[in-house]
Design a protein around this motif. Structure first.
Motif, PDB file in Angstrom:
ATOM      1  N   ILE A 145       1.091  -1.007  -0.575  1.00  0.00           N
ATOM      2  CA  ILE A 145       0.027  -0.050   0.556  1.00  0.00           C
ATOM      3  C   ILE A 145       1.059   1.416   0.062  1.00  0.00           C
ATOM      4  O   ILE A 145       0.432   2.534  -0.767  1.00  0.00           O
ATOM      5  CB  ILE A 145      -1.062  -0.286   1.082  1.00  0.00           C
ATOM      6  CG1 ILE A 145      -1.842  -1.412   0.760  1.00  0.00           C
ATOM      7  CG2 ILE A 145      -1.863   1.372   1.281  1.00  0.00           C
ATOM      8  CD1 ILE A 145      -2.922  -1.289   2.549  1.00  0.00           C
ATOM      9  N   ASN A 146       1.968   1.019   0.878  1.00  0.00           N
ATOM     10  CA  ASN A 146       2.863   2.501   0.985  1.00  0.00           C
ATOM     11  C   ASN A 146       4.430   2.603  -0.658  1.00  0.00           C
ATOM     12  O   ASN A 146       5.316   3.146   0.059  1.00  0.00           O
ATOM     13  CB  ASN A 146       3.083   2.312   2.675  1.00  0.00           C
ATOM     14  CG  ASN A 146       1.872   2.895   3.192  1.00  0.00           C
ATOM     15  OD1 ASN A 146       1.249   3.706   2.854  1.00  0.00           O
ATOM     16  ND2 ASN A 146       2.358   1.780   4.393  1.00  0.00           N
ATOM     17  N   ASP A 147       4.162   1.839  -0.793  1.00  0.00           N
ATOM     18  CA  ASP A 147       5.269   1.518  -1.660  1.00  0.00           C
ATOM     19  C   ASP A 147       6.694   0.747  -0.851  1.00  0.00           C
ATOM     20  O   ASP A 147       7.593   1.541  -1.295  1.00  0.00           O
ATOM     21  CB  ASP A 147       5.337   2.255  -2.431  1.00  0.00           C
ATOM     22  CG  ASP A 147       6.299   2.153  -4.105  1.00  0.00           C
ATOM     23  OD1 ASP A 147       7.001   0.936  -3.980  1.00  0.00           O
ATOM     24  OD2 ASP A 147       6.530   3.193  -4.823  1.00  0.00           O
ATOM     25  N   GLU A 194      -9.258   3.241  -3.196  1.00  0.00           N
ATOM     26  CA  GLU A 194      -8.406   3.936  -2.856  1.00  0.00           C
ATOM     27  C   GLU A 194      -7.360   3.073  -2.789  1.00  0.00           C
ATOM     28  O   GLU A 194      -6.149   3.096  -3.128  1.00  0.00           O
ATOM     29  CB  GLU A 194      -9.072   5.739  -1.863  1.00  0.00           C
ATOM     30  CG  GLU A 194      -7.057   6.062  -2.253  1.00  0.00           C
ATOM     31  CD  GLU A 194      -7.290   7.628  -0.378  1.00  0.00           C
ATOM     32  OE1 GLU A 194      -5.886   7.401  -0.814  1.00  0.00           O
ATOM     33  OE2 GLU A 194      -8.507   7.455  -0.457  1.00  0.00           O
ATOM     34  N   THR A 195      -7.501   2.612  -1.051  1.00  0.00           N
ATOM     35  CA  THR A 195      -6.689   1.057  -0.875  1.00  0.00           C
ATOM     36  C   THR A 195      -6.213   0.120  -1.851  1.00  0.00           C
ATOM     37  O   THR A 195      -5.194   0.199  -1.992  1.00  0.00           O
ATOM     38  CB  THR A 195      -7.109   0.972  -0.006  1.00  0.00           C
ATOM     39  OG1 THR A 195      -7.403   2.038   0.708  1.00  0.00           O
ATOM     40  CG2 THR A 195      -6.061  -0.625   0.755  1.00  0.00           C
ATOM     41  N   TYR A 196      -7.193   0.114  -2.638  1.00  0.00           N
ATOM     42  CA  TYR A 196      -6.814  -1.552  -4.005  1.00  0.00           C
ATOM     43  C   TYR A 196      -6.083  -0.651  -4.738  1.00  0.00           C
ATOM     44  O   TYR A 196      -5.418  -1.249  -6.061  1.00  0.00           O
ATOM     45  CB  TYR A 196      -8.404  -1.746  -4.650  1.00  0.00           C
ATOM     46  CG  TYR A 196      -8.729  -2.650  -3.216  1.00  0.00           C
ATOM     47  CD1 TYR A 196      -8.161  -3.961  -3.515  1.00  0.00           C
ATOM     48  CD2 TYR A 196     -10.153  -2.559  -2.330  1.00  0.00           C
ATOM     49  CE1 TYR A 196      -8.755  -5.442  -2.121  1.00  0.00           C
ATOM     50  CE2 TYR A 196      -9.895  -3.442  -1.505  1.00  0.00           C
ATOM     51  CZ  TYR A 196      -9.705  -4.891  -1.401  1.00  0.00           C
ATOM     52  OH  TYR A 196     -10.199  -6.263  -0.463  1.00  0.00           O
ATOM     53  N   GLU A 197      -6.622   0.784  -5.136  1.00  0.00           N
ATOM     54  CA  GLU A 197      -5.094   1.671  -6.137  1.00  0.00           C
ATOM     55  C   GLU A 197      -4.696   1.881  -6.033  1.00  0.00           C
ATOM     56  O   GLU A 197      -3.148   1.540  -6.849  1.00  0.00           O
ATOM     57  CB  GLU A 197      -6.257   2.684  -6.707  1.00  0.00           C
ATOM     58  CG  GLU A 197      -7.999   2.707  -7.227  1.00  0.00           C
ATOM     59  CD  GLU A 197      -8.071   2.590  -8.550  1.00  0.00           C
ATOM     60  OE1 GLU A 197      -6.223   2.191  -9.432  1.00  0.00           O
ATOM     61  OE2 GLU A 197      -8.344   1.807  -9.203  1.00  0.00           O
ATOM     62  N   ARG A 198      -4.096   1.891  -4.871  1.00  0.00           N
ATOM     63  CA  ARG A 198      -2.108   2.297  -4.321  1.00  0.00           C
ATOM     64  C   ARG A 198      -1.746   0.433  -4.315  1.00  0.00           C
ATOM     65  O   ARG A 198      -0.650   0.618  -4.616  1.00  0.00           O
ATOM     66  CB  ARG A 198      -2.431   2.781  -2.837  1.00  0.00           C
ATOM     67  CG  ARG A 198      -3.403   3.927  -2.655  1.00  0.00           C
ATOM     68  CD  ARG A 198      -3.457   4.552  -1.729  1.00  0.00           C
ATOM     69  NE  ARG A 198      -1.973   4.801  -0.599  1.00  0.00           N
ATOM     70  CZ  ARG A 198      -1.401   5.071   0.334  1.00  0.00           C
ATOM     71  NH1 ARG A 198      -2.221   5.529   0.999  1.00  0.00           N
ATOM     72  NH2 ARG A 198      -0.353   4.974   1.277  1.00  0.00           N
ATOM     73  N   ILE A 199      -2.834  -0.430  -4.075  1.00  0.00           N
ATOM     74  CA  ILE A 199      -1.936  -1.398  -4.262  1.00  0.00           C
ATOM     75  C   ILE A 199      -1.891  -2.045  -5.816  1.00  0.00           C
ATOM     76  O   ILE A 199      -0.618  -2.501  -6.008  1.00  0.00           O
ATOM     77  CB  ILE A 199      -2.847  -2.455  -3.504  1.00  0.00           C
ATOM     78  CG1 ILE A 199      -2.718  -1.989  -2.147  1.00  0.00           C
ATOM     79  CG2 ILE A 199      -2.421  -4.082  -4.036  1.00  0.00           C
ATOM     80  CD1 ILE A 199      -4.381  -3.697  -1.638  1.00  0.00           C
ATOM     81  N   ASN A 203      -1.326   0.204  -8.334  1.00  0.00           N
ATOM     82  CA  ASN A 203      -0.184   1.157  -8.447  1.00  0.00           C
ATOM     83  C   ASN A 203       0.637   0.870  -7.685  1.00  0.00           C
ATOM     84  O   ASN A 203       1.866   0.719  -8.626  1.00  0.00           O
ATOM     85  CB  ASN A 203      -0.741   2.564  -8.349  1.00  0.00           C
ATOM     86  CG  ASN A 203      -1.867   2.968  -9.120  1.00  0.00           C
ATOM     87  OD1 ASN A 203      -2.504   2.684 -10.133  1.00  0.00           O
ATOM     88  ND2 ASN A 203      -2.706   4.003  -8.308  1.00  0.00           N
ATOM     89  N   CYS A 204       1.001   0.305  -7.446  1.00  0.00           N
ATOM     90  CA  CYS A 204       2.667  -0.818  -6.591  1.00  0.00           C
ATOM     91  C   CYS A 204       3.007  -1.353  -7.604  1.00  0.00           C
ATOM     92  O   CYS A 204       4.293  -1.915  -8.044  1.00  0.00           O
ATOM     93  CB  CYS A 204       2.144  -0.895  -5.256  1.00  0.00           C
ATOM     94  SG  CYS A 204       4.394  -1.164  -4.590  1.00  0.00           S
ATOM     95  N   LYS A 212       4.034  -1.082 -10.914  1.00  0.00           N
ATOM     96  CA  LYS A 212       5.065   0.259 -11.199  1.00  0.00           C
ATOM     97  C   LYS A 212       5.966  -0.217 -10.984  1.00  0.00           C
ATOM     98  O   LYS A 212       6.996   0.013 -11.962  1.00  0.00           O
ATOM     99  CB  LYS A 212       4.874   1.075  -9.881  1.00  0.00           C
ATOM    100  CG  LYS A 212       6.421   1.955  -9.615  1.00  0.00           C
ATOM    101  CD  LYS A 212       6.216   2.950  -8.260  1.00  0.00           C
ATOM    102  CE  LYS A 212       7.513   3.604  -8.039  1.00  0.00           C
ATOM    103  NZ  LYS A 212       7.824   4.138  -6.782  1.00  0.00           N
TER     104      LYS A 212
END
Length: 401
Positions: A48-50, A91-96, A98-99, A102
């Motif tokens: 989540i926090n990359d 939002e949480t799943y989007e961050r996951i 994206n990481c 990436k």
């Protein structure tokens, strides 16, 4: 096609969770299509926090792998983070996602217990709904042995071996005096009494104790408990009792509770409560011993079977992902007790997420204060073998990031 993978650890520490990490890593480095192997710091929170590290930069040699394999606890750190429901946690799943995208991660391995399989199930469902080809695989672990479907879980065998050896030493200590005594050993197990029940393996070495074994799966009353002790004191001057932390006295079920993010109650104290009960009603010498966190990470007496199987099931998880599987938890299937034979398979992570496997009713004694010999046959293979622990200055050496 070249791909990257990521692995994380979650939940309570064990002696074997790093061995599963080694299994994932070792299988990855010998697989030509896998390039980078990322470690996620503090479980799913690292995704989540990359916050990822390249494990190839920290695990450099075979010696590193062997040291990590025998090091207890979670070298990548842990968490007790509960993913929100997919429809509520966009939002949480989007961050996951994206990481993962990436870092070109196409397979994610989560080593953990019941609640970690909740993360595996939710995340794989989300990715499937997004038509993502990223695979998610759960690697089981828990000293509680309460994950359903699998025959047993990595981490349990070593914890059981430590608990049995410790109780045996308590037996020796308690038997030296001529006065009557009661020793109550409080052992981990919130709702399922597998670890407490495993103390029965001492009977394979002709120990009579523990004389009484109490699990959360049985009804428990103060009156019956005191009666059981008096019956045992008529036969033994030193009575040894194993009790699960989750055992509750009748009438205390509605006490205020402190819980974690998954709603699990923080438990401790039944040993002290029962100590006071014996002191007030029987009046003999009595003490309670809470084994506490030592049960989870006492690697100096870990089970070789447990460590070997933990590595094996981590490796099998990588193979499952490469075969296109996702949303799965790896499991052990027992073929036989003697000789001990297991195979590794996989099941839908939903079958284990947020579910518990309780100690079998048919293995409980009719009196509710012991377990039957069938339990010994189940437990014994899981505690076999010793790992040659690396030592320095007379103490075990641990792998550190």
């Amino acid at each position: 096609m070249i791909m990257n993978i990521a692995v994380a650890q979650s939940g309570g520490p064990t002696c074997a969770i790093n061995a599963s990490l080694v299994g994932v890593f070792k299988q990855a480095v010998k697989t030509p299509q896998i390039d980078a192997v990322f470690g996620s710091l503090n479980g799913i929170e690292g995704i989540i926090n990359d916050q990822l590290i390249d494990l190839k930069l920290v695990i450099k040699t075979n010696e590193d792998m062997e040291l990590l394999r025998q090091t207890p606890s979670t070298v990548l750190g842990s968490c007790r983070y509960k993913l929100p429901d997919v429809e509520e946690g966009g939002e949480t799943y989007e961050r996951i996602l994206n990481c993962l995208e990436k870092h070109r991660i196409e397979a994610f391995f989560y080593i953990g217990g019941n609640d970690s399989m909740d993360t595996v199930a939710k995340l794989s469902d989300y990715l499937a709904a997004r038509n993502s080809k990223i695979r998610v695989i759960g690697i089981p672990k828990t000293i509680d042995n309460d994950l359903p479907v699998t025959d047993h879980t990595p981490g349990f065998g070593s914890a059981a071996k430590y608990v049995a050896a410790t109780v045996q030493e308590i037996i020796r200590d308690s038997s030296v005096y001529s006065i009557e005594s009661v020793t109550i050993v409080e052992i981990m197990g919130r709702h399922a009494g597998w670890l407490t029940a495993s103390t029965c393996v001492l009977r394979a070495n002709d120990e009579i104790a523990p004389h009484l074994i109490y699990l959360p799966e049985n009804n428990f009353t103060a009156e019956k408990f005191l009666e059981d002790i008096r019956n045992q004191m008529a036969k033994h001057k030193a009575v040894i009792i194993a009790v699960s932390e989750g055992v509750k006295l009748k009438g205390e079920e509605n006490k205020p509770r402190v819980v974690d993010n998954f709603g699990h109650e923080y438990l401790s104290g039944i040993g002290k409560t029962l100590e006071q009960l014996v002191k007030e009603n029987i009046g003999c010498k009595v003490r309670s011993i809470e084994l506490n966190v030592m049960q989870r990470c006492s690697s100096h007496i870990c089970s070789k079977t447990d460590i070997d199987e933990a590595e094996e099931i981590g490796s099998a998880g990588v193979k499952a992902a490469l075969a296109g599987k996702t949303g799965k938890m790896m499991i052990f299937k027992r073929i036989s007790d003697v000789p001990y034979v297991v195979t590794v398979d996989s099941v839908d992570a939903h079958d284990a997420a947020n579910k518990e496997k309780f100690f079998p009713a048919q293995w409980l004694s009719e009196d509710g204060n012991d377990v039957n010999p069938e339990a010994v046959r189940y437990f014994l293979p899981l505690i076999q073998g010793e790992v040659k622990i690396a030592m320095k200055n007379g103490m075990p050496v641990h792998f550190k990031l």
